[in-house]
Design an enzyme around this catalytic site. Sequence first.
Site, mmCIF file in Angstrom:
data_model
loop_
_atom_site.group_PDB
_atom_site.id
_atom_site.type_symbol
_atom_site.label_atom_id
_atom_site.label_comp_id
_atom_site.label_asym_id
_atom_site.label_seq_id
_atom_site.Cartn_x
_atom_site.Cartn_y
_atom_site.Cartn_z
ATOM 1 N N GLN A 189 32.114 46.484 42.210
ATOM 2 C CA GLN A 189 31.366 47.260 41.549
ATOM 3 C C GLN A 189 32.001 47.818 40.754
ATOM 4 O OE1 GLN A 189 32.731 51.039 43.823
ATOM 5 N NE2 GLN A 189 31.243 52.375 43.383
ATOM 6 N N ASP A 212 35.758 35.126 38.013
ATOM 7 C CA ASP A 212 34.993 36.117 39.637
ATOM 8 C C ASP A 212 35.158 35.114 40.464
ATOM 9 O OD1 ASP A 212 34.283 38.883 41.246
ATOM 10 O OD2 ASP A 212 34.612 37.217 42.148
ATOM 11 N N TYR A 257 46.507 48.532 51.991
ATOM 12 C CA TYR A 257 46.117 48.748 50.469
ATOM 13 C C TYR A 257 46.779 49.640 49.837
ATOM 14 C CZ TYR A 257 42.045 49.850 46.555
ATOM 15 O OH TYR A 257 41.937 50.018 45.514
ATOM 16 N N LYS A 300 49.670 48.668 46.037
ATOM 17 C CA LYS A 300 49.295 49.440 45.355
ATOM 18 C C LYS A 300 50.013 50.454 44.531
ATOM 19 C CE LYS A 300 44.355 48.059 43.836
ATOM 20 N NZ LYS A 300 44.497 47.682 43.282
HETATM 21 N N1 LIG Z 1 35.610 51.145 43.417
HETATM 22 C C1 LIG Z 1 36.532 52.260 43.870
HETATM 23 O O1 LIG Z 1 36.158 53.765 44.230
HETATM 24 C C2 LIG Z 1 38.163 51.752 43.350
HETATM 25 C C3 LIG Z 1 39.089 52.738 43.569
HETATM 26 C C4 LIG Z 1 40.208 53.179 42.896
HETATM 27 C C5 LIG Z 1 40.717 51.358 42.631
HETATM 28 N N2 LIG Z 1 39.753 51.003 42.396
HETATM 29 C C6 LIG Z 1 40.195 49.207 42.528
HETATM 30 O O2 LIG Z 1 39.840 48.611 41.066
HETATM 31 C C7 LIG Z 1 39.274 47.308 41.587
HETATM 32 C C8 LIG Z 1 38.058 46.749 41.433
HETATM 33 O O3 LIG Z 1 37.036 47.505 42.058
HETATM 34 P P1 LIG Z 1 35.790 47.160 42.969
HETATM 35 O O4 LIG Z 1 35.869 48.611 43.458
HETATM 36 O O5 LIG Z 1 35.233 47.052 41.747
HETATM 37 O O6 LIG Z 1 35.976 46.180 43.863
HETATM 38 P P2 LIG Z 1 35.092 44.894 44.438
HETATM 39 O O7 LIG Z 1 35.133 44.936 46.056
HETATM 40 O O8 LIG Z 1 33.897 45.619 44.928
HETATM 41 O O9 LIG Z 1 34.902 44.029 44.031
HETATM 42 C C9 LIG Z 1 36.222 43.166 43.780
HETATM 43 C C10 LIG Z 1 36.617 41.598 43.366
HETATM 44 O O10 LIG Z 1 37.264 41.202 43.231
HETATM 45 C C11 LIG Z 1 36.798 39.770 43.802
HETATM 46 N N3 LIG Z 1 37.603 38.434 44.249
HETATM 47 C C12 LIG Z 1 38.615 38.978 44.849
HETATM 48 N N4 LIG Z 1 39.481 37.920 45.766
HETATM 49 C C13 LIG Z 1 39.615 37.678 44.386
HETATM 50 C C14 LIG Z 1 40.560 36.512 44.073
HETATM 51 N N5 LIG Z 1 40.721 36.022 45.080
HETATM 52 N N6 LIG Z 1 39.941 35.924 42.595
HETATM 53 C C15 LIG Z 1 39.223 36.057 41.735
HETATM 54 N N7 LIG Z 1 38.159 37.827 42.247
HETATM 55 C C16 LIG Z 1 38.636 37.850 42.904
HETATM 56 C C17 LIG Z 1 35.643 39.329 44.052
HETATM 57 O O11 LIG Z 1 34.558 38.920 44.855
HETATM 58 C C18 LIG Z 1 34.646 41.342 43.822
HETATM 59 O O12 LIG Z 1 33.517 40.652 43.293
HETATM 60 C C19 LIG Z 1 40.599 46.864 42.762
HETATM 61 O O13 LIG Z 1 41.930 46.633 41.780
HETATM 62 C C20 LIG Z 1 40.952 48.489 42.895
HETATM 63 O O14 LIG Z 1 41.308 48.408 44.396
HETATM 64 C C21 LIG Z 1 39.182 50.778 43.088
#
Ligand SMILES: NC(=O)c1ccc[n+]([C@@H]2O[C@H](COP(=O)([O-])OP(=O)(O)OC[C@H]3O[C@@H](n4cnc5c(N)ncnc54)[C@H](O)[C@@H]3O)[C@@H](O)[C@H]2O)c1
Length: 308
Positions: A13, A35, A139, A143
């Site tokens: 995302q 990725d 999770y 974090k």
């Molecule tokens: N989206 C939110 O609302 C939100 C809020 C707080 C924190 N975050 C943090 O921001 C970061 C990104 O979030 P996001 O929403 O884009 O998550 P997401 O789940 O949409 O994307 C995560 C990506 O990481 C990839 N991935 C998973 N395992 C992997 C691995 N072993 N090696 C390489 N790639 C791998 C997945 O294929 C995916 O494309 C995360 O660390 C998340 O915890 C997101």
Amino acid sequence: MKPKILIIGAGGQIGTVLVESLVKRYGTGAVIASDLKELQTPCASIQLDVLDANKIAQTIEQHQITQIYHLAAILSAKGEQNPIRTWNINMEGLLNVLEAGRTFNLDKIFYPSSIAVFGKATPKVNTPQDAPLVPETVYGISKEAGENWCNYYYKRYGLDVRSLRYPGLIGYQSLAGGGTTDYAVDIFHYAVKNKDYTCFLNKDTRLPMMYMSDAVRATIELMETDKSNIKIRTSYNVSGMSFSPEEIYNEIKKHLPNFNIDYKADYREEIARSWVESINDSQARKDWNWKEQYDLEKMVADMIKHLS
Ligand SMILES: NC(=O)c1ccc[n+]([C@@H]2O[C@H](COP(=O)([O-])OP(=O)(O)OC[C@H]3O[C@@H](n4cnc5c(N)ncnc54)[C@H](O)[C@@H]3O)[C@@H](O)[C@H]2O)c1
């Protein structure tokens, strides 16, 4: 010196939007997106598992990487389905990135933390930077531990790791990836298709949220600010807006009057109840001049404009 940036977990995302912004800012040649899955990006991209420390090292050497944005993680709701796997991916992944940062003497690393670090011991309203953290999801535990590891690598090795506690993120460019705030993205996709939406949280469950363009701007502003401005080496509170499902529904209804919602809370309601409602981010405002541009009204109008 011009940065050479590796983004890990670029297909999710946030990554989808961050890649575009970093390419616009630094040029196509300055960014490598990676990725687990194959990506379509405006810059070079590779397949990389963050658990593969050798391949991270190889990639840094081959592309002369100077900065890493480490986004790969299993998110809050999905993480509860397999706690040990979630812990392994979230923690080992981060430790691989921090070790690579130390070994290759990288200039900077970005690590996203989350409002999931908060728990029932945390003041729920206007949650301060130094609030007690007793997270209830695997999770959130990962974090919180991750924030402390970032702080440790900074203190012990001088590694310049920077971090934000993102609220729930909302954008039109990508779908949400298994978090507890996903409803606030999904609801728009139903609304613009004239479909009714069943929300997995109760109507009055209020959570901190942020529009994607603010989140990406916060990330780049934090990464570009002078090192001396950064006083928090665990992770900065940042705030955008705060609303409940009923409030976002009412705002969407102003644009789409026939839109209907009902509520069927599931296990994610319990997770949301353990988090907080609104964030005090005065430290980020003071240290590196953070200020959000989108409130609920402006965000909803922009989402509908882009998705319609
Ligand atoms: N989206 C939110 O609302 C939100 C809020 C707080 C924190 N975050 C943090 O921001 C970061 C990104 O979030 P996001 O929403 O884009 O998550 P997401 O789940 O949409 O994307 C995560 C990506 O990481 C990839 N991935 C998973 N395992 C992997 C691995 N072993 N090696 C390489 N790639 C791998 C997945 O294929 C995916 O494309 C995360 O660390 C998340 O915890 C997101």
